[in-house]
Design an enzyme around this catalytic site. Structure first.
Site, PDB file in Angstrom:
ATOM      1  N   CYS A 157     -26.683 -33.819  -7.368  1.00  0.00           N
ATOM      2  CA  CYS A 157     -25.550 -34.720  -7.162  1.00  0.00           C
ATOM      3  C   CYS A 157     -25.020 -34.729  -5.732  1.00  0.00           C
ATOM      4  CB  CYS A 157     -24.449 -34.379  -8.156  1.00  0.00           C
ATOM      5  SG  CYS A 157     -25.089 -34.401  -9.836  1.00  0.00           S
ATOM      6  N   HIS A 284     -15.304 -34.868  -4.935  1.00  0.00           N
ATOM      7  CA  HIS A 284     -16.470 -35.008  -5.802  1.00  0.00           C
ATOM      8  C   HIS A 284     -15.977 -35.327  -7.220  1.00  0.00           C
ATOM      9  CE1 HIS A 284     -20.605 -34.612  -6.951  1.00  0.00           C
ATOM     10  NE2 HIS A 284     -20.402 -33.578  -7.738  1.00  0.00           N
ATOM     11  N   HIS A 321     -20.375 -40.813 -12.933  1.00  0.00           N
ATOM     12  CA  HIS A 321     -21.021 -39.900 -11.994  1.00  0.00           C
ATOM     13  C   HIS A 321     -22.384 -40.480 -11.636  1.00  0.00           C
ATOM     14  CE1 HIS A 321     -22.267 -36.679  -9.694  1.00  0.00           C
ATOM     15  NE2 HIS A 321     -22.027 -35.652 -10.470  1.00  0.00           N
TER      16      HIS A 321
END
Lengths: 395, 399
Positions: A157, A284, A321
């Site tokens: 990620c 994030h 996400h």
């Protein structure tokens, strides 16, 4: 080869500090917009791409929701190669934004969590044809843009900020004057299903830093940027002050706040800024207890949490996400926010988790503001951390 | 800034001594990674990760960077760059199939880390405490050579002092079907290289086994080789996987070797295995340079990387990179042979303006890569209809 060690330079930690890199153009494709503009305006308007699962057989999952780009040929059907399609669209927009008609000579550095693994899954379960070479994106990019030098990193990620770091190093070492950086991910059944399996309760939405968050939901997306050496300081869409990358060396899935804090401190040192110089943080913010706690602790460790710190926002409640795309997408939104003087809100945040209650998180609706210097976070499975600092072009 | 190679590690079955890579033989009998690493911590690691951990241990040890299997230098500026194309493909496909059959309640949560392709690189960093940049390259046939170059970039750009490069592939039903190849024709193994800046090597008096030369990527094999080599200076040419076409003029006089003939198709691990082979060759043959090439099939670009022998000297001409006075416990193979004599002065090819120009020429021309008959078959595979034939992923309980 003979090296004169008496005059050889020491390990040159200073080198990248001297690199002036600008963002010449950018592009994005998300569940709420086919372009950067559409995505940014939708975020600022408080829209989200949250919807019931459309590609997967819902009876096989407890989780019912995701942030999908639903561009399948017909409702409920699945097709391979969608990530590649968004990647190409985002790069086209970025090249166009930078005024480039031919990017075939540029190196392309791609960050992705899950490559074209969805196509591999479809091949395995449904019998779609699969060429091993299409798992990374090089053949498709060569056909479409004529690019030769493509690096595809599967760095979870934080992949697209890691890709940005490597692209900057290529510029710094004079391997190229310009480079394409991109991030892309599509939701795989295996990752979506494994997250479904490990989360105690299935979240109905992604709520970054929210006390009552139930966890993370994935999103489809792609982001791209053209970076170039900019010793003359022209700027373009903005300037990249630094990207710092490291690894926690701690756990295969759980983050470590020390590693994150170190990445933030390294970024500040490399960009030669102090915490109080940062106007905006793109968190994030995955909505998982582990990430949000570790990130909050790291931010508090560097910035303090007595209030009065930088404005913050987290985009994953708008677009899910987007994994490998998320870091670069946040960076592009940061530059857009600086240019537009508007910060998109963190949707779904009502009661911040412990330690974050004094953070100045933009909530409810967009905020009119005048940030100049933004910090962008992206952290991935395996403890791979990346923190970028960008300076925008104001109107 | 020069980048040195100071350690080579192998997880290639019974082929334990890097010097044996000179011989045209394959990995030999399978050795389970747990026999080398111990069982602790391996329970839920996929096979590619286990092989990578073994190669990492062996490479760090060969470089003299371990005491009792723990790092004896700082891990802060120690990068990891791993290359694999198929490492976690079986996890991904099998989990997807099991979900399609039985739903998510049937799958093991312990598969979660393995669903992320970077599990190889992150697991290596975690096991050895390497906290520098951590990268997982999934870049097709050129991935191994690209990974070595990326490690070099990280060092030269000042992001790291050292980089551990890992190339790993494994074989299983999924990989076999994707590549349309029999298990016996696929590599099940890993190779590790330790790269260090000259200064970092000097600081700990490391013993280099070679150095990295120029690297290039091009659509044309001949042009790619011409970019990184000078005429007649190459002793060994490591050809792209399965390449059986003619030798371009820049490597006409060099010996040539196709590692896939010995090891099967190596995919993302090939470039790293080529480097290990090239270094073994340099150490024993006294040649100046070897060049490794990968890719080039199906219109894919070719990558080329030159490796050179080293002889790093101080200002007064004495060897300053001495062998370690106290050799570490080895994982089972003999120490590397001493470095070969230095090549003649004049700098590395490819770093010259001429070579750089050659690399820029005619990039946009119609690809003239490898002849199709020089490449292994790469027709798209159809994996489908196999769902019911799949052995289910074993169900494990979290500890």
């Amino acid at each position: 080869m003979s090296v004169d060690l008496a005059t050889a330079p020491p390990p040159c930690a200073d080198v990248r500090r001297r690199a002036a890199v600008s963002i010449a153009g950018y592009g994005a494709v998300t569940s709420i917009g086919a372009t950067t503009d559409e995505t940014f305006e939708a975020m600022c308007a408080g829209h989200s791409g949250l919807a019931l699962l459309r590609g997967f057989d819902r009876s096989r999952f407890r989780a019912r929701h995701a942030y999908e780009i639903d561009d399948r040929p017909s409702p409920g059907s699945e097709e391979p190669g969608r990530a590649t399609r968004w990647l190409i669209a985002a790069i086209e927009e970025a090249a166009d934004d930078a005024g480039l008609t031919d990017i075939s000579e540029l190196p392309v550095v791609i960050g992705t969590g899950l490559r074209e693994l969805r196509s591999a899954e479809l091949s395995w379960t449904d019998g779609a044809a699969l060429d091993a070479a299409q798992l990374d994106f090089r053949p498709a990019l060569r056909r479409h843009f004529g690019t030769t030098r493509v690096y595809s990193f599967a760095n979870a990620c934080s992949a697209s900020l890691y890709a940005l770091a490597l692209a900057c190093d290529l510029l710094l070492l004079d391997e190229a004057p310009m480079a394409v950086v991109a991030g892309v991910d599509t939701i795989t059944a295996s990752m979506f299903g494994l997250l479904d399996r490990v989360q105690l309760v299935s979240p109905e939405s992604l709520r970054p830093l929210e006390r009552d968050s139930k966890g993370v939901l994935m999103g489809d997306g792609a982001a791209a940027a053209i970076v170039r050496r900019d010793d003359a300081g022209h700027g373009g869409r903005g300037r990249l002050r630094t990207v710092s990358v490291n690894a926690d060396a701690f756990h295969v899935t759980a983050p470590a706040s020390e590693g994150i804090a170190q990445a933030i401190r390294d970024a500040h040192a490399e960009a030669r800024v102090r915490p109080q110089d940062i106007d905006l943080i793109l968190l994030h913010g995955t909505g998982t207890r582990l990430n949000d706690k570790a990130e909050t602790q790291a931010v508090a460790a560097v910035f303090g949490n007595a209030g009065g710190g930088p404005a913050m926002t987290a985009l994953k409640s708008s677009v899910g996400h987007t994994s490998g795309a998320s870091g670069l997408l946040s960076l592009i939104v940061a530059l857009r926010a600086i240019e537009a003087g508007r910060i998109p809100p963190t949707l779904g945040l009502e009661n911040p988790i412990d330690g974050a209650s004094n953070f100045d998180i933009v909530r409810g609706e967009q905020r009119l503001a005048d940030p100049r210097l933004a910090e962008v976070h992206a952290f991935g499975f395996g403890g791979v951390n990346a923190v970028a600092i960008v300076e925008g072009e104001t109107r | 800034m020069s980048v040195l190679v100071t350690g080579v590690g192998l997880a290639l079955g019974e082929l334990r001594d890097p010097r044996a890579l000179r011989e045209e033989r394959g990995p030999g009998a399978v050795v389970e990674p747990a026999a080398i690493l111990g069982h602790r911590g391996l329970l839920y690691k996929d096979r590619a990760t286990q092989l990578a951990l073994w190669a990492a241990l062996d490479a760090l040890d060969a470089a003299g960077l371990l005491d009792d299997r723990a790092l004896n230098v700082s891990g802060e500026r120690f990068a990891v760059v791993a290359s694999s194309n198929f490492g976690n493909l079986d996890t991904v496909c099998r989990v997807a199939a099991q979900i399609a059959e039985e739903g998510t309640s049937a799958i093991s949560p312990m598969g979660l880390p393995n669903a992320s392709s970077n599990v190889v690189a992150s697991s290596v960093s975690i096991r050895f405490g390497l906290r520098g940049p951590n990268l997982m390259l999934c870049n097709g046939a050129t991935g191994g050579l690209d990974a070595v170059h990326v490690g070099s970039v990280l060092i030269r750009a000042g992001r790291a002092d050292r980089a551990l490069i890992i190339g790993v592939e494994t074989r299983n039903e999924v990989v076999e079907r994707v590549l349309g190849a029999a298990a016996a024709d696929l590599l099940d193994g890993a190779v590790g290289l330790v790269l260090e800046s000259a200064a970092a090597g000097r600081e700990r008096q490391a013993e280099p086994v070679g150095a990295l030369g120029p690297y290039a990527v091009d659509l044309d094999l001949e042009r790619c080789l011409a970019t990184v080599t000078d005429p007649d200076d190459i002793g060994l040419w490591l050809v792209p996987e399965g390449y059986n076409g003619p030798a371009p003029s820049s490597v006409e006089t060099a010996s040539r070797r196709d590692l896939s003939a010995s090891f099967g198709r190596c995919s993302g691990a090939l470039g790293v295995l080529q480097c290990a082979t090239g270094l073994a060759w340099l150490a024993q043959d006294g040649a100046k340079r070897v060049v490794a090439t990968a890719g080039g099939c199906g219109g894919d670009p070719v990558a080329a990387l030159v490796l050179t022998a080293t002889d790093v000297r101080g200002t007064r001409g004495e060897r300053v990179l001495r062998p370690r006075s106290r050799r570490r416990e080895r994982v089972g193979h003999a120490p590397h042979a001493p470095p070969a004599p230095a090549p003649p002065p004049g700098g590395l090819p490819g770093s010259t303006p001429r070579a750089r120009r050659a690399g820029r020429r005619e990039r946009s021309h119609v690809p003239r890569v490898l002849r199709d008959d020089a490449c292994p078959s790469s027709a798209p595979a159809r994996l489908g209809g196999q769902r019911s034939r799949l052995a289910p992923v074993p169900r494990e309980r979290p500890p």
